[in-house]
Design an enzyme around this catalytic site. Structure first.
Site, PDB file in Angstrom:
ATOM      1  N   CYS A   1      -3.347   2.275 -19.649  1.00  0.00           N
ATOM      2  CA  CYS A   1      -4.557   1.758 -20.499  1.00  0.00           C
ATOM      3  C   CYS A   1      -4.395   0.464 -20.988  1.00  0.00           C
ATOM      4  O   CYS A   1      -5.552  -0.236 -21.385  1.00  0.00           O
ATOM      5  CB  CYS A   1      -5.064   2.943 -21.439  1.00  0.00           C
ATOM      6  SG  CYS A   1      -3.671   3.441 -22.246  1.00  0.00           S
TER       7      CYS A   1
ATOM      8  N   HIS B   1      -3.442   5.777 -26.978  1.00  0.00           N
ATOM      9  CA  HIS B   1      -4.529   5.353 -25.996  1.00  0.00           C
ATOM     10  C   HIS B   1      -5.117   4.096 -26.395  1.00  0.00           C
ATOM     11  O   HIS B   1      -5.473   3.749 -27.591  1.00  0.00           O
ATOM     12  CB  HIS B   1      -5.512   6.300 -25.765  1.00  0.00           C
ATOM     13  CG  HIS B   1      -6.563   5.955 -24.531  1.00  0.00           C
ATOM     14  ND1 HIS B   1      -6.207   5.723 -23.330  1.00  0.00           N
ATOM     15  CD2 HIS B   1      -7.932   5.866 -24.748  1.00  0.00           C
ATOM     16  CE1 HIS B   1      -7.210   5.613 -22.773  1.00  0.00           C
ATOM     17  NE2 HIS B   1      -8.407   5.205 -23.475  1.00  0.00           N
TER      18      HIS B   1
END
Length: 1035
Positions: A98, A353
């Site tokens: 990510c 994340h």
């Protein structure tokens, strides 16, 4: 409908009054439950497996009524994978990539960078054939620039909702399962891209990284003595700003440019003064790039833990940033506009994340890029509130400060991207080159083909589902047979026919057949009676067989079952009769011998025989017409007796009556005749039957041997009473005055001899003294006088001369070992010598010691013990015993120790509901030594756990094991052994002196406030390699 067991009883109740030869068709149909009332939908909640006419609850409810077409398929609408109009394309997260996706989206929306990359030459021309691309070949980018070109072209004109960046990630050699430092990735990739583009001939391409991202500042040092100013110029692609202790972005920039004093040991060597002088140093911004990257240093090194941590500090920043006050040359255009905010969700530096908020330079609208998902913000304002709410709460976190108009604050933002404000409008016509557009068109064609294929598959599934819906609605109403001709079909097949998720297979009734190839009466519970009309349609559409019509009702099985049931009823009566007969005493010689075990379980054995005749022992399940067996027949008894037939438990190995009367019982002739009806082949032993003659002879011999052993044991015990009772034993360290000679035997001999004397009927007598185990192959002694007084004392036993004379008479001695005391000197002897016969073998003794040391340092899968200590004072006493001034604890210490132990989960161990007495930590080591002397087996105490370790594993690896056992992070562990602190994590356990059966003391530091760090301990303890071995470092 009645329960299944009641239905089964009702189906066979007629067998109580009907003899097997009188069974009629009506009885057969009753046994197969043909005329049970069918259940009504809405009244019966679930299917009655005992009623073949119950067709409710078999899966029909999902087909009756209107059904949504979407339920006929499990294929998502392919248009959901299509890019929405006026939206951006997402990127697939390949596991932990990510952080890569966020930077790719930020760089893609830099129009100047995208335009320059499109101008790079490409090897794609090799794939061109005339005006098109070879269909049989897939385009594979060769360089980083080509990968970016292709990715940007897909992000710009792809019809897909998201694309796969695996080619780009693979080209860089990144580990898709390892989350890396996003800021380090940005730096390394920009450096790699600049180096790659530097070889281009087109200056607009060659210099794009410098033009967009490169600025310049100078390290300026001013001598306080002479005032001389020196500069060191340096280029930068981002400014790394410290956020600790700051609340606003402008404060971070001011600290970055703050003047630093060089004094003391850190003085500056002035070339003008030719000596070290006090000076000042600061950074001056000379020029700023078009795109200003500001790295907020959220991930810092924690000196206390030795690992990275995340700073969750709120930092305020504005959408408009005026950099003119910070640059050296005034008067230029230094007003910047916020264009991107990169966010890290999570409280840990090792997990979380990454997402990005990026402003579209063409429309001025904000978008949130979260891998495959892209969300447009309402209006044209940046919205970070939701992202800040997603972070895990902490007791120590501060409240979110209020933000004015045009300003924002975040505790998760780690990079801010600002764009220089210009009067010119951004170039809105970044065209994809023709060769790239052709590649994109080809990918779009593949996507369209996939959409068409998926839509066709959906349509086929819907059509098939509608046809099945009509079939079920038609046939389900015709399933009940009523009084018309009928057939039997398995319930399982009907359920699968009504299950839309599985394809319908041919009907298979073979598993329901009896030995006569007809329907087994016991299988009726898993069968359903349906009309012949429905059966004809089923077999014509799906095939299978055999078909089970009314002719499939098996009369032979019903007659046999009737006979068995009547016998079982008779068995109940006989069981009561036998029990009554056993209560009466047996007179005269009319009785018969029966095994007690057989008498306890004879009814169960008879039932099993009947079930075997019935062909299905599982149906009885230990029950007979609803009445259960005696509960005193335990599973253990049945397991031991299940291999024996009736009355075989009183057979001896020779096949005759056993001699042990405890295993058998005399029963009357009437009782035996009843039992013999069920077991005609059972061994028969009248009361006058003699026991086995061979067993009697063996019993007499055994009794004679036992008597002999008892006599020998008693004689030896009388001859060597002190040796047996371990009393009045000589000691080498305190040599007795009344003798100059002591003899030695192995301790193993003494222990085996004592076992025999204690239990002469169970243990074999000891006939010889084996001293060869104490000698080397050369016949020399393996122990020194000193070692026999200490560590080797447990291997030998000292014998008095009088005892030795008796031992020589009672046993065969292979080697005589003795120690003689000799006084040295003619007058006033001052020295005593001890001489052993045979003498010590120095070479073998040295080899034995080396082997013992090697065994202690080279071991695998050995057991050690970790003892958790919960008191600071006590662990200091254990680690440094010399500090102890008293052997007892004060009452205050005892009172303090109790609540600590109760709070620690490793000390909350119950023992039958009573509290176990705590062992003082102060005397713990001494206690362990006493335990070792008393028993070779380690006795664990409360707060202690055993671990399997090897000598070659490191202390860090041991700490990982301790973490799993005690839930204490490695950086919170303080370990010690025998008063020595264990601190070198890289050292092996062998070199640290940890040997098998060692006891290590564990003192745990107070738990850290951030409990999420425990989840990252495994990753923290792994060596951090960053981007080593990837294409970012030139590999």
């Amino acid at each position: 409908m009645a329960p299944r067991l009641q239905l089964e009883k009702a189906a066979w109740r007629w067998a109580e009054t009907v003899r097997p030869e009188e069974v009629s068709q009506e009885h057969i149909e009753t046994a197969y439950r043909i005329w049970l009332e069918p259940c009504i939908r809405g009244v019966c909640r679930r299917n009655c497996k005992g009623n073949p006419n119950c067709l409710v609850g078999i899966g029909e409810h999902i087909w009756l009524g209107e059904i949504d077409e979407n339920s006929f398929h499990n294929i998502d609408d392919p248009n959901c994978e299509r890019r929405k109009k006026n939206s951006f394309v997402g990127l697939t997260n390949l596991g932990a990539t990510c952080y890569v996706n966020t930077f790719l989206q930020v760089w893609f929306l830099n129009l100047e960078l995208r335009q320059a990359l499109y101008l790079c030459p490409s090897t794609c021309s090799d794939y061109m054939l005339g005006d098109g691309i070879q269909e049989e070949k897939d385009y594979e980018p060769q360089t980083i620039c080509e990968h970016l070109q292709y990715l940007f072209a897909l992000l710009q004109n792809s019809n897909r909702r998201y694309i796969d960046p695996s080619g780009f990630v693979k080209a860089l050699g990144l580990d898709t399962g390892q989350q890396q430092d996003a800021q380090e990735f940005s730096k390394l990739f920009m450096s790699l891209l600049e180096d790659t583009l530097s070889k281009q001939k087109n200056p607009d391409v060659r210099n794009i990284v410098q033009q967009q991202f490169c600025g310049e500042y100078a390290y300026v040092t001013v001598c306080n003595q002479c005032g001389r100013e020196s500069k060191l110029l340096s280029k930068f692609y981002e400014l790394e700003l410290n956020i600790q202790g700051h609340k606003q972005l402008t404060d971070c920039i001011s600290e970055f440019l703050k003047e630093e004093k060089l004094e003391g040991d850190n003085r500056y060597f002035c070339e003008n003064c030719q000596s070290k002088q006090n000076a000042t140093r600061k950074i001056r911004l000379l020029s700023l790039p078009c795109t200003l990257n500001l790295q907020l240093m959220r991930f810092v090194f924690d000196r206390q833990t030795g690992h990275k941590k995340k700073l969750n500090t709120y930092i305020g920043f504005s959408e408009i940033l005026d950099m003119e006050p910070y640059v050296e040359h005034k008067g230029g255009s230094y007003v910047y506009e916020l264009s991107a905010v990169l966010i890290h969700r999570g409280v840990s530096a090792y997990s979380g994340h990454y997402i990005a908020h990026v402003k579209d330079p063409q429309s001025g609208e904000w978008y949130k890029f979260n891998d495959e998902d892209i969300e447009k913000m309402e209006g044209k304002k940046l919205q970070l509130g939701i992202e800040e709410d997603l972070a895990e709460p902490s007791k120590s976190q501060t409240r979110k400060p209020k933000c004015g108009k045009g300003t924002h604050c975040s505790r998760n933002a780690y990079m801010l991207v600002y764009r220089l404000q210009t009067q010119e409008k951004p170039n809105t016509t970044v065209q994809v080159p023709a060769f790239l557009q052709e590649l994109v068109d080809r990918d779009n064609s593949k996507f369209e083909e996939w959409c068409i294929e998926m839509a066709e598959m959906r349509k086929q599934s819907v059509d098939k589902g509608k046809a099945k819906h009509e079939e079920v609605k038609e046939l389900y109403q015709r399933l009940p047979a009523g009084a018309e001709p009928y057939e039997f079909v398995s319930l399982e097949w009907l359920q699968k026919w009504l299950d839309e998720s599985t394809p319908t297979k041919p009907i298979d009734n073979h598993a329901c057949l009896c030995s006569h190839d007809k329907l087994h009466p016991d299988k009726i519970s898993i069968m359903k009676r349906i009309s012949e009309y429905a059966a004809d349609i089923f077999y014509s559409r799906y095939g299978g067989g055999p078909r089970l019509t009314v002719k499939a009702l098996c009369k032979e099985c019903v007659v046999e079952r009737c006979r068995i049931l009547r016998l079982k009823n008779q068995l109940n009566e006989d069981y009561k009769t036998v029990n009554n007969l056993l209560k009466a005493a047996v007179k005269g010689s009319d009785g018969f011998w029966v095994g007690k075990s057989s008498l306890r379980s004879w009814r169960q054995l008879a039932l099993e025989q009947l079930d075997e005749q019935d062909g299905d022992a599982e149906q009885s399940n230990g029950k007979m017409n609803g009445s259960t067996l005696n509960k005193d027949e335990s599973k253990e008894e049945r397991k031991e007796e299940e291999e024996l037939n009736f009355n075989e438990d009183i057979l001896c190995p020779h096949g005759e009556l056993c001699i042990s009367e405890n295993e058998r019982r005399l029963v009357s002739k009437e009782a035996w005749s009843k039992l013999q009806q069920y077991f005609p082949k059972a061994p028969e032993f009248p009361s006058y039957k003699e026991c086995c003659s061979q067993c009697k002879i063996l019993e007499r011999e055994g009794e004679e041997n036992e008597a002999l052993h008892k006599m020998i044991a008693n004689e030896q015990k009388t001859s060597l009473p002190n040796l047996f009772q371990d009393k009045n034993r000589p000691c080498l360290s305190n040599w007795p005055e009344d003798t100059d000679v002591l003899y030695i035997v192995s301790q193993f001999f003494v222990e085996e001899w004592r076992k025999f004397v204690r239990k002469p009927t169970r243990c074999s007598p000891v006939s010889s003294v084996g001293n060869s185990a104490l000698l080397c192959p050369h016949g020399g002694l393996m122990f020194t006088f000193a070692s026999m007084t200490k560590e080797d004392s447990k291997l030998i036993a000292l014998i008095w001369p009088s005892e030795w004379q008796m031992i020589q008479k009672l046993f065969v001695v292979d080697h005589v070992i003795k120690i003689t005391r000799i006084e040295v000197g003619d007058v006033n002897p001052s020295e005593t010598q001890y001489i052993s016969e045979p003498k010590l073998c120095p070479e073998c003794r040295e080899g034995l010691l080396c082997q013992q040391q090697r065994d202690l340092r080279e071991y695998t899968q050995a057991t050690i013990y970790v003892h958790k200590v919960v008191d600071n004072k006590k662990v200091m006493k254990d680690s440094a015993p010399e500090l102890n001034v008293s052997s007892s604890e004060t009452e205050e210490d005892k009172e303090e120790a109790k609540p600590d132990g109760e709070k620690d989960p490793d000390f909350n161990q119950s023992n039958g509901g009573t509290k176990r007495q705590k062992i003082s930590h102060q005397n713990y080591i001494a206690y362990q030594k006493q335990v070792i002397r008393r028993s070779m087996r380690h006795r664990k105490v409360r707060g202690e756990k055993a671990l399997l370790v090897s000598a070659n594993q490191t202390l860090k690896e041991l700490k990982i094991q301790i973490m799993h056992a005690f839930s204490v992070a490695p950086f919170d562990q303080n370990l010690s052994i025998d008063g020595k602190i264990l601190s070198d994590d890289c050292a092996t356990l062998g070199t640290l002196g940890v040997i098998p059966e060692s006891v290590i003391l564990l003192k745990a530091d107070e738990p850290i406030a951030d409990y999420a760090a425990m989840d990252d301990v495994m990753q923290v303890c792994m060596p951090e390699e960053g981007f080593k071995g990837t294409g970012l470092l030139g590999h």
